[in-house]
Write an enzyme that holds these catalytic residues in place. Structure first.
Site, PDB file in Angstrom:
ATOM      1  CB  CYS D 150      -0.718  -0.033   1.281  1.00 25.01           C
ATOM      2  SG  CYS D 150      -0.256  -0.359   2.871  1.00 25.01           S
ATOM      3  CD  GLN D 176       3.034   3.040   5.837  1.00 21.84           C
ATOM      4  OE1 GLN D 176       4.198   3.251   5.496  1.00 21.84           O
ATOM      5  NE2 GLN D 176       2.232   2.225   5.673  1.00 21.84           N
ATOM      6  CE  LYS D 205       6.312  -5.682   3.070  1.00 22.67           C
ATOM      7  NZ  LYS D 205       5.433  -5.987   4.091  1.00 22.67           N
ATOM      8  CG  HIS D 242      -0.808   4.450   3.808  1.00 30.95           C
ATOM      9  ND1 HIS D 242      -1.535   4.264   4.871  1.00 30.95           N
ATOM     10  CD2 HIS D 242      -0.312   3.154   3.678  1.00 30.95           C
ATOM     11  CE1 HIS D 242      -1.393   2.901   5.382  1.00 30.95           C
ATOM     12  NE2 HIS D 242      -0.829   2.109   4.543  1.00 30.95           N
ATOM     13  CB  THR D 323      -8.019  -0.847   3.072  1.00 35.25           C
ATOM     14  OG1 THR D 323      -9.044   0.178   2.890  1.00 35.25           O
ATOM     15  CG2 THR D 323      -7.221  -0.841   4.222  1.00 35.25           C
TER      16      THR D 323
END
Lengths: 344, 344, 344, 344
Positions: D150, D176, D205, D242, D323
């Protein structure tokens, strides 16, 4: 010389508060820390995710955590503070008492048992003598004393102060902080920008524990007070401090001024952790507030405010620090009462 | 053909919600936006700090804001939605009504006046005919209709549903969202990790408006209902959605099952903004919750839950979206009722 | 004997913190409280909406607030702590200095002026002698000393500790608490369940004040340090404590271990309000955190953690209590430095 | 005719969002829901604690949840959406692919594998052909496609828009939302009035997935882009969305105006869930903000703002719904791309 004490369930939220309060305590010396089987053998620092906002005391950090069972606790420990899940408490507290330990417990099991004193020292210290009945009945060398639930502790002192007017009915709505559910009890997704109008078994605790606390002990048995209480419990996004809205109806006329005087003059008790001023009454109608007022009296006082005439009787708000006055501090204070009364 | 409408106090929190609801509304066409003197002459986009989380509609952004006075509003505007500070509302609403405008107002002034209908259409649409009395007495060509306070709207529908059991006493504690105080009403320092057990004049609104809403209109005058209400109001850190804890005592026996049926079957009204299911009753004891349930029925339904037997009567919780069902949407719905009843 | 001091802007957020810190201070005695014209003549209790979570000291509550002008402050007051809006500070501070008062100011005006020392005592106490230049140039009997902005104070100590490695570039992202904007600076509607990636003029303060603080004073003038700083500022829903993410690139190789040692061993200063351990470095990668760690060293220490190798140089996080270390405490500490160095 | 699809890990936070997006989707029909062994055999309503703020669709509520293994999923299901803990994903996704299922996965396992396409359709749809290599190498009838993390999805689109200027270095700090950690990932005690400057493995990531996403596929293998990225990740008390602060340095000169144009004109893709305007650039310096802007483009657009010259290159902020765009919506969009490209 300090009494050697232990903390059962030392790694949890209340356990950490107990350590924070007991470590500098001149009358008590921490000599045992217990937790679940999986933590036994670790140092406390390894076993606990320390989240109180003062550092772990160095000597505590290095202590070895043991299992929560009588054999694992040194014999020269006299007093145990217990803050266990109620199912665990129900299982392990009796064996400790049988083994001769005096247990001051915050766990909810056995709070309503006929022969277990449920104590707020400023309110019903005389109930402590119920321990004689307990020892007779159970054949214990030790003893088991309970403090009430955090939400009960918040409003009962104000009721005790008003008892002289003849308590008849009480409605109480609570706005409870997340710490009351333990570190993992309420997720952030559940509570940010939200409120939850339900806390399992909580309403029953306010309704029943209050009657026991306000009841009379005649030397042989305890009678429940006749006040009828209806509670409605809510969780809100605050860290510490339970705020409660109370309506009370009394037999005799009760003015705002009478109530203020009764609360302000309600006596404290001469124990180390009891605040000089037990109930602090605000004139400001918007106080007490959790973040502003939860540390009054080092977190051991009860704050009240918003006293006003209601459509029915009197209306007011009250507040207490739920993990200090409402849990760890309550147990420590009961420990002081036990010491003062020769049970140690 | 759409009715031309105006919004008095268009730049505030409820004003912005009104625009959000009215702009796509097929029966209404926004033709006037007013604000304080300092905003007059600016485009709406310049005058308002837009904070609703959908973009300002383009045509609205370009509209010129006028002062809040009859001369500044075009004559072909028939209906005005008013969401002004009550002191301003008290001053400017009567001249508009005298000038022939029909005003559907969310402002708190005059809500309790004998000849001003205070309306929740699903609950007391029949009170609208009080406008005949109003016009007679005041000599107005226009008309003034009010919707209740946001916290009143949240619990009165549930009481209306239970009225058949004979309402006697009601205790209600509110957990109110910050948007109810307007964009600048509650600072972040006041409410983060906190709750405020006081909202000025709010308790009185719940206690008095509820009796007027549940009262009877006999064609000539309105009688207040006899239910006695005691309210305790709190502000908590939620953005939208007022949650309320209610205890109700009734003349006739009222079971949980009866109450659930009465609420679930309480009829909605056939107006565009009224939800199909007016009161939504949850079986889950921890619902309704503000963030989860405030948008039920597009924010126009009432959510209830936690129905349980109380020490005194029945206990339950209810919730409504305070700036939609409790303010802007309430005014729009009253506008629809006025249109349906031929007042436009 | 205590130095008599005054607080300019005593009713604001930082003003209240100043009183909280100065009242028990053994070297200072509060003898004057000033505020805006509208508060002059009121008692402090009447003038201020006290929001610090310890009660107003009794003697302070009864003090009369005066206007913020030299004539209104007693002559025997030597030192003034100033926390005014910068536009007000720019107007009133010079007349006070001309009148002979020494001013330790938290207001942002004149911080970057060539002859105004901008001081964090542990970092650049030697800059204080710039006051000689100031007095020469301005002909003042008094003096004006500034502390930096709260977000600057948070990260500059860590840079000072690393300066021996040759600072080249710094990127810093801030997560700032709402108290930094004053009591009314951020509304609840703006920040609950939200973050705001913009604080007016803040980024410029981090970028320029840091170079002045790290610069060299040769006895005649101050040269800016050559480090290049880029800042990105955010407001988040925390009450107190600014958290910052820092990336730093240095001329010489800088390992995590070197950085930890440099920070941990960076000396404190022997003044009453300076903490024993100036920079506290956490090994836990998820610390420091605002609510957990903002009160380290009574709110006067800098917390750092998460030291790790970055794609570019070194990366870490740091935290300070923005209204204590970053504002009121910073001004008090500068007052102590002025006293120690004979300026009072 | 709709493609029959399944959801692996259907009871979790992203699983619930997947159901919310897939249920009304005209091209997909939910035909299988899997969860852990302990949920198998229950209805979905029994197995899941539904927390999305729209009700569970009726037909979904009644579906039987199966175990997460190929034999438990009907053969006529063609496409599986996977949102499993990475350790579970690593174990169960390959057997599904071997069995012929096409899997669009949000789980973090295998994202960086050489033969697994990591896709944001608007950015690198051409990487999908890497599936030919995957099938050759692994001998699968099915296929495995991943969407990024995300926090990666939030900033990579803005970098892709600026790639024509020659990306050299990127610093990114993230703020976040708690939903990114799943329903139970962040406790309320951890985050209220707080921020946590650490999210396990998250920085890696952002640093590695971005280079793969921006890399080139030459028909046989994928080369990583040369941009160097340094990330610093924080958790803050927001529910969804975020927010990220970005600094970017480029080979060619990059003005604010150029950057705004490049982002605004960066094309969307012609798939059902892709927004008309892919990157929405705000002129207001204090936008985007999580609560205000996370639902732009139904939660599938990227919001950017605060474009400004930095000490080093260009600085800006960006935001995505973590999400939706960052997880469930990303997987659904990849499913649409797979369908469009004939893989189903």
């Amino acid at each position: 010389m300090a009494v050697r004490v232990g903390v059962l369930g030392a790694t949890g939220a209340v356990g950490q508060r107990l350590i924070q309060l007991l470590e500098p305590h001149p009358e008590f010396e921490i000599a045992a820390l217990t937790a679940s089987e999986s933590s036994a053998g670790k140092t406390y620092e390894q076993a606990a995710k320390w989240r109180v906002n003062s550092p772990i005391p160095d000597d505590i950090a290095e202590m070895t955590v043991t299992a929560t069972e009588p054999d694992a606790v040194p014999d020269d420990v006299d007093l145990l503070f217990s803050s266990l899940p109620s199912s665990v408490g129900a299982e392990v507290e009796p064996p400790f008492c049988e083994d001769g330990y005096v247990v001051s417990s915050n766990s909810s099991n056995s709070r309503m048992a006929d022969d277990v004193p449920l104590i707020i020292p400023e309110v019903n210290a005389d109930h402590l003598d119920l321990l004689e009945v307990q020892r007779d009945e159970r054949g214990w060398d030790g003893a088991l004393v309970k403090n009430p639930n955090c939400s009960t502790i918040t409003f009962v002192p104000t009721l005790a102060a008003l008892a002289e007017f003849g308590l008849e009915t009480v409605h109480v709505a609570t706005l409870q902080a997340v710490s009351g559910a333990g570190y993992d009890g309420v997720t952030s997704m559940e509570i940010i920008d939200n409120a939850i109008p339900y806390i399992g078994s909580e309403e029953d605790k306010l309704e029943t524990e209050s009657r026991k606390l306000l009841g009379e002990f005649d030397g042989a048995s305890l009678s429940q007070d006749g006040v009828e209480v209806a509670a409605s419990c809510n969780r809100i996004p605050t860290i510490d401090g339970h705020l409660e809205n109370v309506w009370v109806e009394t037999e005799e006329e009760l003015t705002v001024e009478d109530a203020k005087t009764a609360m302000t003059e309600y006596p404290s008790i001469d124990l180390r952790s009891s605040p000089d001023q037990f109930i602090h009454v605000f004139d400001d109608p918007d106080r007490p507030q959790p973040r502003m007022d939860r540390t009054i009296g080092d977190g051991m006082a009860i704050a009240a405010g918003g006293l006003r005439e209601s459509t029915f009787g009197l209306q007011y708000n009250c507040l207490a620090h739920n993990t200090i006055r409402g849990a760890a501090g309550a147990s420590v204070l009961n420990g002081e009462l036990l010491l003062e009364n020769g049970y140690l």
